[in-house]
Each structure stands twice: as structure tokens, then as C-alpha cells.
Enzyme design. Structure first.
Site, PDB file in Angstrom:
ATOM      1  N   ASN A   1      40.026  47.800  37.128  1.00  0.00           N
ATOM      2  CA  ASN A   1      39.581  49.133  36.688  1.00  0.00           C
ATOM      3  C   ASN A   1      39.588  49.186  35.158  1.00  0.00           C
ATOM      4  O   ASN A   1      39.946  48.225  34.492  1.00  0.00           O
ATOM      5  CB  ASN A   1      40.473  50.218  37.298  1.00  0.00           C
ATOM      6  CG  ASN A   1      41.939  49.989  36.961  1.00  0.00           C
ATOM      7  OD1 ASN A   1      42.318  49.991  35.796  1.00  0.00           O
ATOM      8  ND2 ASN A   1      42.753  49.755  37.979  1.00  0.00           N
TER       9      ASN A   1
ATOM     10  N   ASP B   1      44.075  51.157  44.394  1.00  0.00           N
ATOM     11  CA  ASP B   1      44.369  51.801  45.679  1.00  0.00           C
ATOM     12  C   ASP B   1      43.927  50.907  46.837  1.00  0.00           C
ATOM     13  O   ASP B   1      44.403  51.063  47.950  1.00  0.00           O
ATOM     14  CB  ASP B   1      43.658  53.154  45.766  1.00  0.00           C
ATOM     15  CG  ASP B   1      44.276  54.165  44.798  1.00  0.00           C
ATOM     16  OD1 ASP B   1      45.513  54.162  44.658  1.00  0.00           O
ATOM     17  OD2 ASP B   1      43.522  54.935  44.170  1.00  0.00           O
TER      18      ASP B   1
ATOM     19  N   LYS C   1      36.000  29.276  45.951  1.00  0.00           N
ATOM     20  CA  LYS C   1      35.046  30.172  45.311  1.00  0.00           C
ATOM     21  C   LYS C   1      33.934  30.563  46.299  1.00  0.00           C
ATOM     22  O   LYS C   1      33.369  29.686  46.970  1.00  0.00           O
ATOM     23  CB  LYS C   1      34.449  29.449  44.097  1.00  0.00           C
ATOM     24  CG  LYS C   1      33.652  30.337  43.216  1.00  0.00           C
ATOM     25  CD  LYS C   1      33.132  29.584  42.005  1.00  0.00           C
ATOM     26  CE  LYS C   1      32.038  30.398  41.361  1.00  0.00           C
ATOM     27  NZ  LYS C   1      31.117  29.597  40.591  1.00  0.00           N
TER      28      LYS C   1
ATOM     29  N   ASP D   1      51.389  52.644  48.216  1.00  0.00           N
ATOM     30  CA  ASP D   1      51.538  53.665  47.169  1.00  0.00           C
ATOM     31  C   ASP D   1      52.958  53.532  46.626  1.00  0.00           C
ATOM     32  O   ASP D   1      53.931  53.923  47.266  1.00  0.00           O
ATOM     33  CB  ASP D   1      51.283  55.066  47.734  1.00  0.00           C
ATOM     34  CG  ASP D   1      51.228  56.100  46.622  1.00  0.00           C
ATOM     35  OD1 ASP D   1      52.041  56.002  45.666  1.00  0.00           O
ATOM     36  OD2 ASP D   1      50.378  57.001  46.687  1.00  0.00           O
ATOM     37  N   ILE D   2      53.052  52.957  45.426  1.00  0.00           N
ATOM     38  CA  ILE D   2      54.371  52.602  44.886  1.00  0.00           C
ATOM     39  C   ILE D   2      55.218  53.849  44.637  1.00  0.00           C
ATOM     40  O   ILE D   2      56.385  53.927  45.026  1.00  0.00           O
ATOM     41  CB  ILE D   2      54.215  51.779  43.581  1.00  0.00           C
ATOM     42  CG1 ILE D   2      53.389  50.524  43.864  1.00  0.00           C
ATOM     43  CG2 ILE D   2      55.580  51.410  43.005  1.00  0.00           C
ATOM     44  CD1 ILE D   2      52.990  49.736  42.625  1.00  0.00           C
TER      45      ILE D   2
ATOM     46  N   PHE E   1      51.014  59.806  36.908  1.00  0.00           N
ATOM     47  CA  PHE E   1      49.795  60.185  36.202  1.00  0.00           C
ATOM     48  C   PHE E   1      48.756  60.611  37.229  1.00  0.00           C
ATOM     49  O   PHE E   1      48.749  60.108  38.357  1.00  0.00           O
ATOM     50  CB  PHE E   1      49.237  58.986  35.416  1.00  0.00           C
ATOM     51  CG  PHE E   1      49.696  58.969  33.987  1.00  0.00           C
ATOM     52  CD1 PHE E   1      50.972  58.561  33.668  1.00  0.00           C
ATOM     53  CD2 PHE E   1      48.839  59.370  32.965  1.00  0.00           C
ATOM     54  CE1 PHE E   1      51.402  58.546  32.352  1.00  0.00           C
ATOM     55  CE2 PHE E   1      49.256  59.364  31.649  1.00  0.00           C
ATOM     56  CZ  PHE E   1      50.539  58.955  31.335  1.00  0.00           C
TER      57      PHE E   1
ATOM     58  N   LYS F   1      49.214  66.546  44.062  1.00  0.00           N
ATOM     59  CA  LYS F   1      49.643  65.134  44.024  1.00  0.00           C
ATOM     60  C   LYS F   1      51.148  65.037  43.769  1.00  0.00           C
ATOM     61  O   LYS F   1      51.841  64.222  44.372  1.00  0.00           O
ATOM     62  CB  LYS F   1      48.859  64.397  42.921  1.00  0.00           C
ATOM     63  CG  LYS F   1      48.810  62.903  43.097  1.00  0.00           C
ATOM     64  CD  LYS F   1      47.799  62.250  42.157  1.00  0.00           C
ATOM     65  CE  LYS F   1      46.376  62.405  42.654  1.00  0.00           C
ATOM     66  NZ  LYS F   1      45.391  61.766  41.789  1.00  0.00           N
TER      67      LYS F   1
ATOM     68  N   LYS G   1      53.551  63.322  46.507  1.00  0.00           N
ATOM     69  CA  LYS G   1      54.265  62.083  46.193  1.00  0.00           C
ATOM     70  C   LYS G   1      55.746  62.322  45.908  1.00  0.00           C
ATOM     71  O   LYS G   1      56.493  61.374  45.682  1.00  0.00           O
ATOM     72  CB  LYS G   1      53.617  61.391  44.997  1.00  0.00           C
ATOM     73  CG  LYS G   1      52.174  60.949  45.262  1.00  0.00           C
ATOM     74  CD  LYS G   1      51.745  59.829  44.334  1.00  0.00           C
ATOM     75  CE  LYS G   1      50.294  59.471  44.556  1.00  0.00           C
ATOM     76  NZ  LYS G   1      49.986  58.115  44.105  1.00  0.00           N
TER      77      LYS G   1
HETATM   78  N1  CTP Z   1      50.100  54.835  41.975  1.00  0.00           N
HETATM   79  C1  CTP Z   1      51.070  54.125  42.661  1.00  0.00           C
HETATM   80  N2  CTP Z   1      50.697  53.230  43.628  1.00  0.00           N
HETATM   81  C2  CTP Z   1      49.395  53.070  43.954  1.00  0.00           C
HETATM   82  C3  CTP Z   1      48.411  53.823  43.280  1.00  0.00           C
HETATM   83  C4  CTP Z   1      48.783  54.703  42.282  1.00  0.00           C
HETATM   84  O1  CTP Z   1      52.240  54.283  42.386  1.00  0.00           O
HETATM   85  N3  CTP Z   1      49.066  52.194  44.888  1.00  0.00           N
HETATM   86  C5  CTP Z   1      50.520  55.785  40.932  1.00  0.00           C
HETATM   87  C6  CTP Z   1      49.833  55.625  39.611  1.00  0.00           C
HETATM   88  O2  CTP Z   1      50.550  54.763  38.747  1.00  0.00           O
HETATM   89  C7  CTP Z   1      49.804  57.060  39.086  1.00  0.00           C
HETATM   90  C8  CTP Z   1      49.634  57.870  40.330  1.00  0.00           C
HETATM   91  O3  CTP Z   1      50.151  57.074  41.389  1.00  0.00           O
HETATM   92  O4  CTP Z   1      51.019  57.425  38.487  1.00  0.00           O
HETATM   93  C9  CTP Z   1      48.204  58.167  40.582  1.00  0.00           C
HETATM   94  O5  CTP Z   1      48.098  58.617  41.878  1.00  0.00           O
HETATM   95  P1  CTP Z   1      46.839  58.297  42.804  1.00  0.00           P
HETATM   96  O6  CTP Z   1      47.007  59.080  44.045  1.00  0.00           O
HETATM   97  O7  CTP Z   1      46.575  56.868  42.943  1.00  0.00           O
HETATM   98  O8  CTP Z   1      45.791  58.881  41.857  1.00  0.00           O
HETATM   99  P2  CTP Z   1      44.315  58.654  41.969  1.00  0.00           P
HETATM  100  O9  CTP Z   1      43.935  57.209  41.954  1.00  0.00           O
HETATM  101  O10 CTP Z   1      43.752  59.536  40.932  1.00  0.00           O
HETATM  102  O11 CTP Z   1      44.204  59.160  43.450  1.00  0.00           O
HETATM  103  P3  CTP Z   1      43.051  59.924  44.181  1.00  0.00           P
HETATM  104  O12 CTP Z   1      41.999  58.921  44.254  1.00  0.00           O
HETATM  105  O13 CTP Z   1      43.682  60.281  45.481  1.00  0.00           O
HETATM  106  O14 CTP Z   1      42.808  61.123  43.305  1.00  0.00           O
END
Ligand code: CTP
Length: 408
Positions: free
Chosen positions: A211, A281, A291, A308-309, A327, A341, A345
Site C-alpha cells: 500500500n 487487511d 515466479k 486484525d492485530i 489509526f 472503529k 476494536k
Molecule cells: N490494523 C491492525 N491489523 C490489521 C489491519 C489494521 O492492527 N490486520 C490496525 C492499523 O494499524 C490501524 C487500524 O487497525 O491502527 C486501522 O483499522 P482498519 O480497520 O484496518 O482500518 P481500515 O483499513 O481503514 O479499515 P476499513 O477498511 O474497515 O475502514
């Protein structure tokens, strides 16, 4: 706003080859918001011109101890008292040795001796000299004094042709260290883990999904926490960024799975977790051993969810007594979606960015958004450089973190 806004600095330039970098350093210190006076030693003047330093600092350069002060406007016993910080760069073995032993035989050493102003010492010299036990002893003796902070030199190709330690750190590092010395250590003893940067999810041995995250925001937060005396662990995705000054340790990760392992490992020994990393995600459901070849026709990627950490650590029994900060990057309904969120979380705060704005958020120099708290508060975070944004976030969060940790 720069990291040294409104600060008054005195740059002492010693007689090492790195003195040729001093005018650039003055320029960068001024760009960071500081006013700079320069004192140049006789040996320093052999490597860099007084005129260049005068032009970039826009002030007379202090040179001799014996000039009448009404001619130079410089009174050696006052000069150090009129600034917030003295920076010695380059600090040569000779300059360090004289200061360590309390010798005051030129304008710079006299200025240092005649005040209580903090001093940032930036040693820079040939590697052999730096390794000399007598020089090391002098550096360590200075570092042991609360008034002196030593910024260890970098490694690289030195002017003498040798590659090794002794290089004067680049201006951004000196600026960070100077800001650190000037920032009160209100978070001393607080253990903070900050994740930063993107992840890479491999498709095959040469390709990956990633990303736009540059890591700049997370690195700025790590620097701001470290400047306040926190013990900071930076968990970093691939960024190419320099570890900020003051960060205690850095753990490099590549994938979301590696980030999960690193966070789970550090979690029991941290008080505050800031997840600024843009963790993927989704990842490819399979990673090809070899390859992928295009002659196989259209390629359909099957993706699976990563862990989701934040949600995982928030559900752990040892979550109590720790502060979790996430964030949220949103393009609409920023506050409502961030609060949803935060609840989902189980976080204490969320830093929400409106990434729909031009020039803010991912891959840019600025950030803007809001700080949304579990206590129902929302604080606007105006558009600022990521460093200034991080300063504001940590200033806002610092007292609340201390209060929260005290409650347990
Ligand atoms: N995060 C995490 N583990 C993941 C993905 C994200 O801990 N696998 C954390 C990121 O570091 C950030 C927050 O979760 O602090 C973002 O949440 P997330 O739900 O992933 O946000 P978006 O990607 O914006 O989600 P959405 O697509 O649902 O809006």
C-alpha cells in the site's frame, strides 16, 4: 512549524574536516525554526569560512577570546547564557578533551564553561581517534554529566579514506537530537511500541501486494515519544527511513503475519501500543513457490483476511492497564466511522485521518484529522507537517496516558 521553533542555538564549530558541513547545518537549523549564533575555533576556521557562517546565520561569528567585546558584540561569559542549547558540531577529540578537563583557552571552550546551558556534543573524527581509549573516556565522562548529551557519530566513508565510525550525523539527525534535549522528559519510563509503514504480502518470490504508506507518520510519533523520554520500540515495515534519534530498538517486519508476531511479542512489556502501520487487511491465499509466468493466461488472485492485530491484542487478558491507540484512514464521515472503529476494536484512542483531502495522509508530507477518545472526546488536529502533527498528538496524549497508567 519546525522541531526547533523559537529556540535560540549556539553552534560551536571545532577544527575537524566535517566543519565544512557547518554552513549547511546552520541553514537547516534555521529552517527548523531556530535562531543560530556561531562560534568558530581557530582550527575550525581552517576548514570553513567565517564569512559563509556569518551569511547563513545572519549574525556575527564569534572567533577570538581577546577581541574587545564592544567591537565584536560578543561577551564570552554571556554568549552561552543567551541561548537555549549549545551544539558542538563537529566536536573534535581536542575540543571534547579540553571541555572534559575544564580547560577554557578559547572563545568556544570559555563560552561552554561560563554557563549552565545544555550542550549537544556531536563527536566527529577519524575512526582510530574515536576508538582511542583516552578519547572514549573523555566522551563517556561528558555523556555522564546531565548537562551534556552525546550524539554518537555515524559510520561511513571518512575524509581520511577509511570506512568506519566517526562521521558527523546529517542535519536532520542533529535537529532531532537538539529537539530531544530541549523537550522535557515527561514520559520517562513509559514503554511505548509504535508500528509504522506498509506491509508486503508475497504473491511469488518476486512480487507482492502493498500500500501507499511511507512510514513517515509512525516514525514521527516514535521520535516524539522518544524525545519525551519514553522507551520506544519501533516495529517497522519496509520504509528506507532512518531510525529516529532516541528510539531504543527497532524490529523490522515485512508481512502482516510478521507484524502480528512482533506486536504479540512486545505487548506484555509495553504500556502503550500505537498502531500507525498500514497493515494489509488481505494477503494472497497461496504464495507461488516459483515466479508466476504470464503465459498461463489470466491470473485470478484469491485473497484471505489477515489477523486484525489491534483487535487481537485488545481481547487479550493482559490488555488491562495498557493503552491502545489505532489509526483510521477515512474518506467520509470521519468522526463517526473512527468512533465506530474505536468501539469495535476496543481501543483507547484513534487518530483519524481524512485521506480525501489533497496533500494530506498517505505518502504526503502533511497530516490532518482528529483525535477520538474512548472518553467521548474529539480533538481537531489541524493540518501540519507530520513531525508537528506527531508533537501535537503526543502533547495531547501524554498527560492522559500517564493518568490512565496510574489508574492501572
Ligand atoms: N490494523 C491492525 N491489523 C490489521 C489491519 C489494521 O492492527 N490486520 C490496525 C492499523 O494499524 C490501524 C487500524 O487497525 O491502527 C486501522 O483499522 P482498519 O480497520 O484496518 O482500518 P481500515 O483499513 O481503514 O479499515 P476499513 O477498511 O474497515 O475502514
Amino acid at each position: 512549524m519546525g522541531l526547533l521553533d523559537g529556540r535560540r542555538l549556539l553552534l560551536g564549530v571545532g577544527g575537524g574536516i566535517a566543519a565544512y558541513k557547518a554552513p549547511e547545518l546552520v541553514r537547516r537549523l534555521r529552517e527548523a525554526g531556530a535562531s543560530v549564533r556561531v562560534v568558530l575555533t581557530d582550527a575550525g576556521a581552517r576548514f570553513v569560512s567565517e564569512l559563509a557562517l556569518e551569511v547563513v546565520s545572519r549574525a556575527p561569528v564569534g572567533r577570538g577570546l581577546w577581541e574587545p567585546s564592544d567591537a565584536s558584540g560578543i561577551v564570552h561569559t554571556d554568549l552561552g547564557k543567551e541561548v537555549d542549547l549549545i551544539v558542538l558540531a563537529p566536536a573534535t577529540a581536542n575540543l571534547i578533551g579540553r571541555i572534559r578537563h575544564g580547560l577554557a583557552d578559547d572563545l568556544l571552550s570559555t563560552t561552554v564553561m561560563a554557563c549552565h546551558t545544555p550542550v549537544l556534543v556531536c563527536p566527529s573524527m577519524n575512526s582510530e581517534m574515536l576508538a582511542n581509549p583516552l578519547v572514549r573516556e573523555n566522551i563517556e565522562a561528558l555523556a555522564a554529566q546531565p548537562r551534556f548529551k552525546v550524539l554518537e557519530p555515524g559510520s561511513g566513508l571518512l575524509a581520511c579514506g577509511v570506512t568506519g565510525p566517526g562521521r558527523l550525523p546529517d542535519p536532520p539527525e542533529i535537529i532531532e537530537a537538539a529537539a530531544g534535549v530541549l523537550t522535557p522528559t515527561t514520559l520517562e519510563g513509559v514503554r511505548v511500541a509504535v508500528s509504522a509503514g506498509p506491509t508486503r504480502e508475497a504473491l511469488d518470490p518476486v512480487r507482492f501486494l502493498t500500500n501507499r504508506s511511507s512510514g513517515t507518520m509512525g516514525y514521527a510519533l516514535a521520535r516524539a515519544f522518544a524525545a519525551r523520554g519514553a522507551d520506544v520500540t519501533l516495529i517497522s515495515g519496509p520504509t528506507g527511513l532512518r531510525t529516529p534519534v532516541g528510539v531504543t530498538r527497532r524490529v523490522d517486519i515485512t508481512s502482516a503475519a510478521e507484524a502480528a508476531v512482533a506486536v504479540e511479542e512486545i505487548f506484555p512489556s509495553c504500556d502503550v501500543l500505537v498502531m500507525a502501520a498500514a497493515i494489509a487487511d488481505y494477503r494472497p491465499a497461496t504464495r507461488a513457490e516459483h515466479k508466476l509466468k504470464k503465459d498461463a493466461g489470466p491470473l485470478h488472485l484469491a485473497l484471505e483476511r489477515t489477523t486484525d492485530i489491534l483487535a487481537t491484542v485488545a481481547a487479550r487478558p493482559d490488555r488491562a492497564g495498557r493503552v491502545l491507540i489505532g489509526f483510521a484512514a477515512e474518506t467520509r464521515d470521519v468522526e463517526a466511522l473512527a468512533r465506530e472503529k474505536l468501539d469495535r476494536k476496543g481501543l483507547d484512542w484513534i487518530i483519524a485521518n481524512d485521506v480525501a483531502g489533497v496533500g494530506v495522509g498517505f505518502g504526503t508530507g502533511d497530516n490532518a484529522g482528529m483525535l477520538v477518545g474512548r472518553d467521548g472526546t474529539t480533538t481537531e488536529l489541524r493540518r501540519a507537517s507530520k513531525d508537528a502533527f506527531a508533537e501535537r498528538v503526543v502533547d495531547l496524549l501524554g498527560p492522559a496516558i500517564l493518568e490512565r497508567l496510574a489508574r492501572g
